[in-house]
Design a protein around this motif. Structure first.
Motif, short mmCIF file in Angstrom:
data_model
loop_
_atom_site.label_atom_id
_atom_site.label_comp_id
_atom_site.label_asym_id
_atom_site.label_seq_id
_atom_site.Cartn_x
_atom_site.Cartn_y
_atom_site.Cartn_z
N ASP A 1 0.81 -1.22 0.00
CA ASP A 1 0.00 0.00 0.00
C ASP A 1 0.84 1.26 0.00
N LYS A 2 2.17 1.14 0.14
CA LYS A 2 3.01 2.33 0.20
C LYS A 2 4.06 2.37 -0.90
N SER A 3 3.97 1.45 -1.83
CA SER A 3 5.03 1.36 -2.83
C SER A 3 4.60 1.79 -4.22
N HIS A 4 3.34 2.22 -4.38
CA HIS A 4 2.78 2.45 -5.72
C HIS A 4 2.84 1.16 -6.53
N GLN A 5 3.08 0.02 -5.84
CA GLN A 5 3.22 -1.25 -6.54
C GLN A 5 4.24 -1.14 -7.67
N PHE A 6 5.28 -0.38 -7.46
CA PHE A 6 6.30 -0.23 -8.49
C PHE A 6 7.37 -1.29 -8.29
N TYR A 7 7.15 -2.46 -8.89
CA TYR A 7 8.15 -3.52 -8.88
C TYR A 7 8.80 -3.54 -10.26
N PRO A 8 10.01 -3.02 -10.39
CA PRO A 8 10.64 -2.96 -11.72
C PRO A 8 10.66 -4.34 -12.37
N THR A 9 10.20 -4.40 -13.60
CA THR A 9 10.14 -5.67 -14.31
C THR A 9 11.55 -6.17 -14.60
N PRO A 10 11.87 -7.40 -14.20
CA PRO A 10 13.21 -7.93 -14.47
C PRO A 10 13.52 -7.91 -15.97
N GLU A 11 14.78 -7.73 -16.29
CA GLU A 11 15.23 -7.56 -17.67
C GLU A 11 14.73 -8.68 -18.59
N GLY A 12 14.89 -9.92 -18.16
CA GLY A 12 14.49 -11.04 -19.01
C GLY A 12 12.99 -11.07 -19.27
N GLY B 1 6.95 3.22 -14.78
CA GLY B 1 8.10 3.26 -13.89
C GLY B 1 9.22 4.07 -14.50
N THR B 2 10.42 3.49 -14.51
CA THR B 2 11.55 4.17 -15.14
C THR B 2 11.88 3.56 -16.50
N GLY B 3 10.98 2.68 -17.00
CA GLY B 3 11.14 2.20 -18.37
C GLY B 3 11.68 0.81 -18.53
N ALA B 4 11.51 -0.06 -17.54
CA ALA B 4 12.05 -1.42 -17.66
C ALA B 4 11.48 -2.13 -18.89
N ILE B 5 10.18 -1.95 -19.15
CA ILE B 5 9.56 -2.54 -20.34
C ILE B 5 9.73 -1.62 -21.54
N VAL C 1 1.68 -2.83 -23.78
CA VAL C 1 2.48 -3.80 -23.03
C VAL C 1 2.55 -3.29 -21.60
N MET C 2 2.24 -4.14 -20.61
CA MET C 2 2.05 -3.60 -19.26
C MET C 2 2.41 -4.59 -18.16
N ASN C 3 2.78 -4.03 -17.03
CA ASN C 3 2.98 -4.76 -15.76
C ASN C 3 2.22 -3.97 -14.70
N PRO C 4 0.90 -4.23 -14.55
CA PRO C 4 0.08 -3.40 -13.67
C PRO C 4 0.33 -3.71 -12.20
N PRO C 5 -0.12 -2.83 -11.28
CA PRO C 5 -0.06 -3.13 -9.85
C PRO C 5 -1.00 -4.28 -9.51
N ALA D 1 0.24 -8.51 -21.11
CA ALA D 1 0.25 -8.08 -19.70
C ALA D 1 0.88 -9.14 -18.81
N ILE D 2 1.65 -8.67 -17.83
CA ILE D 2 2.15 -9.53 -16.75
C ILE D 2 1.11 -9.48 -15.64
N LEU D 3 0.57 -10.66 -15.27
CA LEU D 3 -0.52 -10.73 -14.29
C LEU D 3 -0.20 -11.76 -13.22
N PRO D 4 -0.87 -11.69 -12.05
CA PRO D 4 -0.66 -12.72 -11.03
C PRO D 4 -1.08 -14.09 -11.55
N ALA D 5 -0.42 -15.13 -11.07
CA ALA D 5 -0.67 -16.49 -11.58
C ALA D 5 -2.12 -16.91 -11.39
N SER D 6 -2.81 -16.36 -10.39
CA SER D 6 -4.20 -16.73 -10.14
C SER D 6 -5.13 -16.31 -11.28
N ALA D 7 -4.66 -15.40 -12.15
CA ALA D 7 -5.50 -14.93 -13.25
C ALA D 7 -5.56 -15.93 -14.40
N LYS D 8 -4.64 -16.86 -14.44
CA LYS D 8 -4.50 -17.73 -15.61
C LYS D 8 -5.79 -18.49 -15.90
#
Length: 546
Positions: A381-392, A415-419, A468-472, A503-510
């Motif tokens: 709740d305090k991170s803006h859900q900003f988890y930089p997407t790993p390079e790979g 974010g800062t442009g990982a994707i 192309v997205m990696n949402p919170p 989109a990158i989504l939580p595994a529960s969405a599959k």
């Protein structure tokens, strides 16, 4: 006695495994050599002072002492026995400091060693004694685990009915953590650190270093009487400064394991019901399996405001507001890299001043850092859900977008442009909530809109061939972001020009029908992709075929 314990995943852990790296023979030889040289010099000084030259030394002392100094009795001042006792204590302290033996010792053993060193009663630092002592410590390592559990149990307050005399309960109280002067007891802190080490062993984690809990207590006591989550939910703690007590609430999956170890020491004293796994999983107490490593948490705890040199001879350095820097020069590179990723996840933007790496924030980050140091996790709740997407992973989702020349692309929550860094800069529009990160994207050449994506999407038109997205993820926000992004994909294209969302989504969405009428494919799951989270993710590719 080997302590066999069961980890959270059911794996048996044999604690006869090596707890710490023994001191090498070369290191022992070096210390012994230095010790012998200094001891010989002590004998030389004592011999000189016992002769004729000693009779004039008092003139040096009298002529050079300050008014506050008193007289010294030379026969006591240069007594070799006292100097050798001090020398012994100093070298034992060095020997312990050159190994990580204090980290794995139960607090009671640490107390005994510190008492000998403080009172100058440590044994002579002779080769046979040193080597035999180190060997004894190595031989005792299989006992340390059970001794820690026993020491924690004995440290529990006997005056609080919450503590059970027949074993550990869910709630425990340790008294004397804060003394009547408001100071923290490092010894009582050590027992809490021992408890964290035991729990870490159950969880299959690395262990906190000796002294790591001192800073934790300092942070928790600032919120007098309030519960704080510790170590991924395995433990909760609150401290009452007035009473000086620490209240500890262990996860139910921990208490029975602690009692199982205690029963190996006192088999007739611990009732069987206290050694059984709880039949029901607790609803209110979530246990995170993969919190941050303690080595990373320690680096984050050490983060301070960055400093820069200014043109002022009286105060040549000043702190830079809303920044943090980690100045631990011998830190493990992997731990440092992960700590820096965490700083990015809570909104920090990497910068450099000279050779100093620092992170700039839009806000004062100390409260968030304190929560991470306590919980071992990034607070969603305090991170803006900003988890930089790993390079790979970032490269993979962009590749799956099949971006063609002339296409218009969107990266929401950039974010800062990982994707975005993998997308054509002249054809990609970025949306980012953080003003600081938006400025980084602009500096990279992207067209940027700074603001909240959900608010902006409601007034934007469907102009994009590719999103192309990696949402919170937290609180189901990914679903709202996914729907909003889908509304911005152009319709009517054919072949490669069919509008696509990746989109990158939580595994529960599959497998869920999230975008009716779209042609959807799922890939994954992919585990352990983001620092400080236990989230597994999947990749969704969705083509707008209507």
């Amino acid at each position: 006695m080997n302590a066999i314990v069961q980890s959270l995943d059911g794996e048996l852990i044999d604690d006869s495994a090596e707890f710490f790296a023994p001191m090498s023979s070369d290191l022992i030889d070096s210390l012994i050599g230095q010790y012998k040289q200094e001891r010989a010099r002590i004998d030389q000084v004592a011999e000189v002072m016992a002769g004729e030259l000693g009779g004039v030394v008092h003139y040096f002392i009298d002529g050079n002492k300050s008014e506050r100094d008193g007289w010294y009795r030379l026969d006591k001042l240069f007594d070799p026995a006292g100097a050798i006792a001090s020398l012994n204590s100093a070298y034992w302290q060095r020997a312990l400091g050159l190994t990580d033996v204090l980290d794995c010792m139960p607090q009671k053993r640490r107390d005994e060693w510190h008492e000998q060193i403080r009172n100058k009663t440590a044994p002579d630092f002779e080769e046979d004694t040193v080597r035999s002592t180190i060997a004894d410590m190595l031989a005792s390592r299989s006992k340390f685990f059970a001794e820690r559990v026993d020491g924690i149990f004995r440290a529990l307050s006997g005056t609080h009915v919450t503590n059970r005399p027949e074993g550990f309960g869910k709630r425990m109280i340790i008294s004397g953590v804060i003394d009547s002067y408001g100071s923290m007891s490092w010894s009582r802190s050590g027992y809490i650190n021992d408890l964290r080490c035991i729990i870490a062993k159950f969880m299959g984690r690395d262990e906190p270093k000796h002294g790591a809990t001192d800073g934790l207590i300092k942070r928790v006591r600032q919120r007098n009487g309030e519960w704080a989550d510790i170590d991924g939910g395995a433990l909760r703690m609150r401290i009452y400064n007035g009473a000086g007590t620490a209240h500890l609430e262990v996860h139910p999956d921990m208490a029975w394991r602690l009692n199982g170890v205690l029963a190996s020491l006192y088999p007739m004293a611990i009732p069987p019901k206290f050694r059984e796994r709880p039949k029901k999983a607790p609803k209110e107490h979530r246990l995170m399996q993969r919190p941050l490593p303690f080595a990373v948490v320690g680096l984050l705890a050490s983060a301070t405001e960055a400093r820069e040199k200014v043109d002022d001879f009286r105060n040549p350095w000043r702190n830079i507001p809303r920044t943090r820097a980690i100045c631990v020069y011998d830190a493990d590179k992997g731990a440092m890299a992960e700590a820096e990723r965490v700083l990015e996840a809570i909104g920090g933007v990497r910068d450099k001043i000279g050779n100093q790496t620092l992170f700039r924030f839009d806000y004062e980050p100390q409260a968030v850092l304190d929560e991470i140091v306590c919980s071992g996790c990034i607070p969603d709740d305090k991170s803006h859900q900003f988890y930089p997407t790993p390079e790979g992973l970032a490269a993979k989702v962009v590749q799956m977008a099949h971006i063609q020349p002339g296409m218009k692309c969107l990266e929401p929550s950039a974010g800062t442009g990982a994707i975005a860094d993998h997308m054509p800069v002249d054809a990609t529009h970025c949306i980012e909530v953080s003003e600081l990160r938006a400025s980084i994207l602009e500096a990279k050449g992207f067209a940027v809109t700074q603001g909240d994506f959900l608010s902006l999407a409601s007034v934007m038109k469907p102009l994009f061939d590719r999103v192309v997205m990696n949402p919170p993820f937290s609180e189901g926000r990914w679903q709202a972001h996914l729907q909003a992004a889908a509304g911005l994909v152009k319709s009517g294209g054919k072949g490669f020009w069919t509008g696509r969302l990746v989109a990158i989504l939580p595994a529960s969405a599959k497998g869920k029908d999230l975008l009716p009428g779209w042609d959807c494919d799922w890939y994954g799951p992919f585990d352990n992709q983001f620092a400080g989270t236990s989230v597994s993710v999947v990749i969704l590719t969705a083509d707008r075929v209507e």
